[in-house]
Motif scaffolding. Structure first.
Motif, mmCIF file in Angstrom:
data_model
loop_
_atom_site.group_PDB
_atom_site.id
_atom_site.type_symbol
_atom_site.label_atom_id
_atom_site.label_comp_id
_atom_site.label_asym_id
_atom_site.label_seq_id
_atom_site.Cartn_x
_atom_site.Cartn_y
_atom_site.Cartn_z
ATOM 1 N N ASP A 1 -8.626 -0.699 0.970
ATOM 2 C CA ASP A 1 -9.384 -1.458 1.980
ATOM 3 C C ASP A 1 -8.755 -1.346 3.365
ATOM 4 O O ASP A 1 -8.775 -2.288 4.154
ATOM 5 C CB ASP A 1 -9.533 -2.923 1.554
ATOM 6 C CG ASP A 1 -8.184 -3.613 1.323
ATOM 7 O OD1 ASP A 1 -7.162 -2.897 1.205
ATOM 8 O OD2 ASP A 1 -8.149 -4.848 1.251
ATOM 9 N N CYS A 2 -8.190 -0.193 3.650
ATOM 10 C CA CYS A 2 -7.508 0.024 4.931
ATOM 11 C C CYS A 2 -8.283 -0.470 6.158
ATOM 12 O O CYS A 2 -7.694 -1.057 7.052
ATOM 13 C CB CYS A 2 -7.158 1.494 5.113
ATOM 14 S SG CYS A 2 -6.210 2.155 3.737
ATOM 15 N N CYS B 1 -7.670 -4.025 6.537
ATOM 16 C CA CYS B 1 -6.312 -4.444 6.203
ATOM 17 C C CYS B 1 -5.470 -4.518 7.475
ATOM 18 O O CYS B 1 -5.495 -3.601 8.293
ATOM 19 C CB CYS B 1 -5.702 -3.439 5.236
ATOM 20 S SG CYS B 1 -3.958 -3.724 4.911
ATOM 21 N N CYS C 1 0.998 1.539 8.212
ATOM 22 C CA CYS C 1 1.218 1.254 6.801
ATOM 23 C C CYS C 1 2.063 2.355 6.173
ATOM 24 O O CYS C 1 1.709 3.525 6.207
ATOM 25 C CB CYS C 1 -0.129 1.157 6.106
ATOM 26 S SG CYS C 1 0.021 0.948 4.336
ATOM 27 N N LEU D 1 2.483 2.775 3.051
ATOM 28 C CA LEU D 1 1.754 3.323 1.908
ATOM 29 C C LEU D 1 0.785 4.418 2.367
ATOM 30 O O LEU D 1 0.674 5.466 1.728
ATOM 31 C CB LEU D 1 1.011 2.196 1.170
ATOM 32 C CG LEU D 1 0.113 2.613 0.000
ATOM 33 C CD1 LEU D 1 0.880 3.371 -1.065
ATOM 34 C CD2 LEU D 1 -0.547 1.379 -0.629
ATOM 35 N N GLN D 2 0.103 4.168 3.462
ATOM 36 C CA GLN D 2 -0.761 5.224 4.016
ATOM 37 C C GLN D 2 0.072 6.473 4.314
ATOM 38 O O GLN D 2 -0.282 7.589 3.924
ATOM 39 C CB GLN D 2 -1.418 4.754 5.326
ATOM 40 C CG GLN D 2 -2.590 3.805 5.140
ATOM 41 C CD GLN D 2 -3.198 3.380 6.483
ATOM 42 O OE1 GLN D 2 -2.511 3.304 7.501
ATOM 43 N NE2 GLN D 2 -4.489 3.098 6.465
ATOM 44 N N ARG E 1 -3.097 -5.422 -2.862
ATOM 45 C CA ARG E 1 -2.581 -4.209 -2.226
ATOM 46 C C ARG E 1 -1.172 -3.827 -2.692
ATOM 47 O O ARG E 1 -0.597 -2.849 -2.232
ATOM 48 C CB ARG E 1 -2.559 -4.394 -0.703
ATOM 49 C CG ARG E 1 -3.942 -4.632 -0.113
ATOM 50 C CD ARG E 1 -3.889 -4.760 1.395
ATOM 51 N NE ARG E 1 -5.195 -5.052 1.934
ATOM 52 C CZ ARG E 1 -5.458 -6.024 2.806
ATOM 53 N NH1 ARG E 1 -4.476 -6.795 3.245
ATOM 54 N NH2 ARG E 1 -6.682 -6.220 3.256
ATOM 55 N N THR F 1 3.266 -2.358 2.341
ATOM 56 C CA THR F 1 1.801 -2.358 2.292
ATOM 57 C C THR F 1 1.270 -3.604 2.991
ATOM 58 O O THR F 1 2.021 -4.333 3.619
ATOM 59 C CB THR F 1 1.301 -2.373 0.834
ATOM 60 O OG1 THR F 1 1.498 -3.691 0.317
ATOM 61 C CG2 THR F 1 2.052 -1.377 -0.020
HETATM 62 S S1 SF4 Z 1 -2.025 -1.620 2.600
HETATM 63 FE FE1 SF4 Z 1 -2.108 0.253 3.744
HETATM 64 S S2 SF4 Z 1 -3.118 1.674 2.375
HETATM 65 FE FE2 SF4 Z 1 -3.465 -0.379 1.648
HETATM 66 S S3 SF4 Z 1 -5.395 -1.061 2.513
HETATM 67 FE FE3 SF4 Z 1 -3.816 -1.694 3.865
HETATM 68 S S4 SF4 Z 1 -3.673 -0.041 5.275
HETATM 69 FE FE4 SF4 Z 1 -4.715 0.757 3.565
#
Ligand code: SF4
Ligand code: SF4
Ligand code: FES
Ligand code: FES
Lengths: 154, 900
Positions: free
Chosen positions: B102-103, B106, B112, B114-115, B150, B203
């Motif tokens: 759900d970037c 988010c 991020c 994680l991204q 997340r 995240t």
């Molecule tokens: S935590 Fe990072 S990868 Fe996950 S939804 Fe949010 S922006 Fe996207």
């Protein structure tokens, strides 16, 4: 508040441990023995007694499958769903058992008689499929046998 | 140093260091989640996999986790091997099975980790066709937002919160594919450093809730290097702005000062800046009313009014060195007053005297973590200088590492070290009147009233070294404690004595200094860390203003008064302050926020807050640190020093009209050699890299051409900054500038805060060109070994009498932070803290209202009890808006408020 009996038994367990804070699991087991499951109140009681936070006790309680954080029935059925039992048709039997009781894994019958919980390997693979009700191990299960066994638990 | 081979290239590495840390330090990109430079390795996420080969002939190799692998001589490694690349992509794939993707909605999106890691491993396509598991999120208080779906189970949050910061109310629940990171029940996170979860969590699980109220992506923020204004430690911060609003505060890494972490007051205390009641207009008094006016008009009026008669200037511990200097210059040193209470003035004098003339070693915050024995003397550090408490807590880990090293557990193998040390304690003794947060790591905690603590301190100095003055008359049971503590401190190589403003006793500082002196010797250099109250208390002290309490009492004041960013009601009794103000014909106030003092002003000039100003704060250890505007506030708001320069120019027709910070500083250092380092804190405003200024906004900043379209369709000319070699837009240098000008961390492939790795000499080490900031006071070369004389100790309290001691509070005692909405939500009602015995004697229960009487005055306060505190003490919250109670410590009585 912990009962006197609960306190006494926890204190006995603590004697074998290096620190009070190492006694979380033992305390949970003692309290569950008397209350059948661990309510939020039980978490508070234990945390107060051991001088730990509720969050710490809850982290411990929720880690262990056999510490129940939801109410359970009078009898808890632990049904093995691991590899040996699976080979010997445990899947099917568990489904039948669930149908018979009218519940899914993790649920309790409406008369509070049984709770069904799947577990991984009861260490009796040579007698698969197996289940445990309360403290009793039942082996070489068949559909008929299960029904008979259930009758022993009211 | 040993040779290792990574993908066929030879590197020189330090043996035993962890491999991931090393690879990141030399600029090689290995994806990772659970490793954190401040917290070491646990090997939980399995993302940092690399291949290791037995020798040149080994072609298969084996997959290992680089974060738990020590560097060994001759090691052969591959990061690029296809099999291990595939392995890493698979780890991400499985971590993403339940992730909501759900970037766009988010708050972490665009910064991020994680991204970044997902892109870095090359995992792009979801194959899992099953349902995702979902969680209910929790209410965690006013600071932190929770979005558990997340989570990728890296355990960084609990490692930081529980282990690094000592919190008890955040943990992991459940097992297997359902693990939940949160609290036992909904409720405010109790730890004072919870805000760091925002940066620690890779995240969007834990995000900044105050930012959510006016959310802006990282790439749309204009940022500048700044300094936290909420206590005297001088943590480095990055304020971010858009559309003229301050949106958030982020940590700015400074190896010597705050490292990776801020306290929650520093992170969330900014909201006062956006309040409606900020002073934003020029105002002059017409009768009872303050009315808006223009700059020209007010300068004329001020000139008319202030031309005749003498003018007194009151400086401020929360204003910059430059602003205080400008006022000092305008009114003349003989008319410049420090604007703090007589008691604080005395403490500041003594502290400066100690720094200048005694053989003390004042450690940086980072160095306090290295202490091998700490004595906290009479101070609740968590509440008076919060970030320092986090550093002191790390002495536990230092001890644990030393112990673990004996059985060859590497220092960076975090979890193993902690498991090994179990419930071991920090080498620390705390002596405080009531229970404090540091007690849970301290090996010993003594409960003494503040006066006994002072006495104990003097006794201890004498016990350590006979040269220190002796004290007669003390309770016999102290002997054992004194001996133990003296022994522990003498045996330490780096002993450290810590105290601060919170206890309000000048003698406490002297006791701390004596202990430090007593310990100092050939083989041992003892540290003294004393926390002053405000961001620039030290800068103000170095300007040597006069003591205001002198003329407050005599009432011998001239006609005119200029007050710089100061609310005198926080330092003086109300009756006294009222009387003081009434003597003046003209009062000019320069400030950014309305206070009780504003009511007395005849002229008001709006100044910028820290994020809107340029200048210097000097922290409690004497470290001068530059801050720059994150944005230009809407006119007429401007730096206090600029206002003062203009007034001087108008009034005297000479000097003062500084066009830039550099000009102001050039003049300042001419008058005060001690401030010479201030000109070396950062490059001058003419500095350019490849002919360019350093850009405040990142390359991806959006909407610039239309931001002001509701006013004018033509794009506005970007504002210029005369004070910094920085532009306000994305135009300019966007590489790695000198560390004093770094305002965001951003590198190709690294959009999150972890890009910081690339700005450091080595991961977790100093910034690439050394850390910004310079000490202005270093100990003299030829200090005289000297001791403070033993004070006359307080007589015993009379029956029923209690020592009323101040209780500072991280949320509530800060002047500006306590105006911020989230901080207000976290602030307790003002209270009096007493022992249950005292409560019993006075028929009081928890939450009753008690009347506290002292000095012919009384205060109504809510009762709180602490069964571990000293029973001859009543702790009273200090500096709270509802009740400043400036005169503490005192002796007084407590009684129940009778219900009508
Ligand atoms: S935590 Fe990072 S990868 Fe996950 S939804 Fe949010 S922006 Fe996207
Ligand atoms: S909440 Fe964040 S820090 Fe904690 S385990 Fe999940 S992803 Fe890691
Ligand atoms: S697999 Fe069922 S008992 Fe072992
Ligand atoms: S970073 Fe190495 S296992 Fe997580």
């Amino acid at each position: 508040m912990l009962s006197e009996q609960e306190k006494k038994e926890i204190a006995e367990e603590l004697e074998h441990l290096p620190r009070k804070t190492a006694g979380g699991l033992e305390a949970l087991r003692v309290v569950q023995k008397y209350r059948s499951w661990i309510s939020d109140e039980a978490v508070s009681d234990i945390s107060e007694y051991l001088g730990m936070s509720e969050t710490q006790i809850d982290g411990l309680a929720s880690f262990y499958n056999l510490i129940y954080r939801k109410p359970v029935g009078r009898h808890v059925i632990l049904f093995c769903d691991s590899i040996s039992c699976w080979i010997k048709n445990a899947d099917n039997l568990q489904e039948q058992l669930g149908k018979h009781l009218g519940i899914k894994p993790g649920e309790t019958t409406s008369d509070d008689r049984f709770t069904l919980i799947p577990v991984a390997c009861l260490g009796a693979c040579d007698k698969a499929p197996v289940m445990m009700i309360d403290d009793d191990l039942h082996v070489n299960l068949t559909e008929e046998k299960i029904k008979e066994i259930l009758e022993q638990y009211k | 140093m040993v040779n290792i081979y990574i993908d066929g290239i030879k590197y020189q590495a330090e043996e035993g260091k962890n491999l991931l840390d090393y690879c990141l330090s030399v600029g090689l990109d290995i994806p990772y989640f659970c490793f954190h430079p401040a917290m070491g390795s646990v090997g939980a996420c399995r993302l940092c996999a690399v291949k290791m080969y037995k020798d040149e002939n080994d072609t298969r190799g084996k997959i290992i986790m680089s974060c738990v692998q020590p560097v060994q001589d001759g090691m052969i490694i591959s990061i690029e091997d296809p099999e291990v690349k595939h392995f890493r992509a698979q780890v991400i794939e499985s971590l993403m099975n339940n992730h909501p993707h759900d970037c766009p909605i988010c708050d972490e999106g665009g910064e991020c980790h994680l991204q970044d890691m997902t892109v870095m491993t090359g995992h792009v396509y979801r194959r899992n066709r099953f349902k995702k598991r979902t969680y209910r999120n929790q209410y965690l208080g006013p600071f932190i937002n929770h979005e558990m779906n997340r989570c990728i189970q890296c355990y960084r949050c609990t490692r930081f919160y529980r282990e690094y910061a000592g919190g008890y109310d955040l943990d992991v629940f459940g097992i297997h594919s359902r693990v939940f990171f949160g609290r036992h029940q909904d409720g405010m996170l109790e730890n004072e450093f919870s805000g760091n979860l925002v940066e620690v969590c890779p995240t969007g699980v834990f995000t900044d809730k105050t930012l959510k109220k006016h959310y802006t992506r990282k790439w749309d923020l204009s940022t500048a290097p700044s300094i936290c204004e909420h206590c005297s430690l001088g943590c480095n911060t990055i304020p971010g702005e858009r559309y003229g609003k301050l949106r958030r505060i982020r940590n700015r890494y400074n190896y010597d000062v705050n490292g990776y972490f801020l306290c929650d007051r520093g992170r969330f205390g900014y909201e006062y800046v956006n309040r409606e009641t900020r002073i934003k207009k020029i105002k002059a008094r017409f009768g009872a009313e303050l009315q808006d006016t223009t700059e020209d008009e007010i300068l004329d009026k001020i000139t008319n009014a202030f031309e005749k008669g003498k003018t007194l200037g009151i400086g401020s511990a929360r204003a910059s060195v430059e602003a205080n200097y400008a006022l000092n210059k305008l009114v003349g040193a003989e008319n410049f007053y420090a604007g703090i209470s007589g008691k604080d003035h005395q403490i500041l004098r003594n502290y400066l005297d100690i720094l200048r003339n005694y053989p003390v070693n004042v450690p940086s915050m980072k160095e306090t973590e290295e202490a091998d024995y700490v004595l906290v003397l009479g101070e609740d550090i968590t509440h008076s200088a919060p970030r320092l408490a986090l550093s002191l807590r790390q002495t536990l880990m230092k001890k644990a590492m030393d112990e673990a090293a004996r059985v060859s557990i590497p220092r960076w193998l975090d979890h193993a070290v902690r498991e090994f040390y179990q419930d071991g304690k920090a080498p620390m003794t705390t002596i405080t009147p009531y229970n404090t947060k540091l007690d849970d790591v301290a090996s010993k905690s003594l409960r003494l009233n503040p006066h006994d603590t002072v006495k104990f301190g003097f006794l201890l100095a004498n016990r350590i070294n006979n040269d220190a003055p002796a004290v007669k008359d003390y309770p016999g049971e102290w002997d054992e404690w004194l001996d133990q503590l003296a022994k522990a401190l003498i045996n330490a190589k780096k002993p450290l004595i810590v105290s601060g403003w919170g206890n309000g006793l000048e003698e406490m500082l002297k006791a701390a200094a004596n202990i430090t002196q007593a310990l100092n010797g050939e083989e041992r250099k003892a540290g003294l860390f004393y926390a002053l109250p405000e961001a620039n208390s030290m800068g103000l002290g170095l300007l040597e203003g006069n003591d205001l309490s002198g003329i407050m009492e005599t009432g011998d004041a001239p006609e005119n008064l200029i007050i710089l960013e100061n609310d005198l009601y926080r330092h003086f009794d109300k009756v006294q302050a009222d009387k003081f103000f009434n003597q003046f014909k003209n009062i000019l106030l320069i400030d950014h926020t309305e206070t009780n003092t504003t009511d007395h002003a005849s002229f008001v000039l709006p100044s910028g807050v820290t994020a809107e100003s340029s200048g210097t704060f000097i922290n409690t250890e004497g470290r001068a640190q530059r801050f720059y505007k994150a944005y230009i506030p809407e006119a007429p708001v401007m730096d206090s020093w600029r206002w003062l320069g203009r007034i001087e120019n108008h009034l005297k027709k000479t000097g003062g009209q500084w066009n830039s910070l550099d000009e102001c500083l050039a003049e300042l250092v001419k008058g005060y050699t001690v401030f010479k380092p201030l000109t070396e804190l950062a490059p001058p405003s003419g500095f350019r890299i490849n002919g360019e200024k350093v850009a405040r906004a990142p390359h991806r900043y959006t909407g610039r051409t239309s931001m002001h379209a509701h006013k004018n369709v033509h794009e506005q000319k970007p504002p210029q900054d005369e004070d910094a070699p920085m532009s306000f837009t994305m135009e300019g240098y966007n590489g790695t500038p000198p560390s004093s000008l770094v305002s965001h961390y951003w590198k190709p492939g690294w959009n999150s805060v972890q890009a910081l790795n690339k700005y450091q000499q080595e991961v977790g080490g100093p910034m690439h060109d050394g850390d910004p900031g310079k000490r202005v006071i270093e100990p003299t070369d030829n200090p005289k070994q000297q001791y403070f004389k033993v004070p006359v100790f307080e007589t015993k309290t009379e029956a029923g009498e209690l020592y009323l001691t101040p209780v500072p509070h991280i949320f509530g005692s800060g002047e500006m932070s306590s105006l911020s909405a989230a901080i207000r939500e976290a602030t307790p009602e003002p209270y009096v803290l007493i022992h249950p015995n005292v409560a019993g004697q006075n028929d009081l229960n928890e939450d009753d209202v008690a009347i506290v009487r002292a000095n012919g005055k009384e205060w109504k306060l809510k009762v709180k009890t602490d069964d571990k505190m000293a029973d001859d003490v009543a702790g009273i919250t200090t500096g709270f808006r509802q009740s400043y109670i400036v005169e503490l410590p005192l002796k007084g009585n407590i009684e129940k408020q009778e219900k009508k």
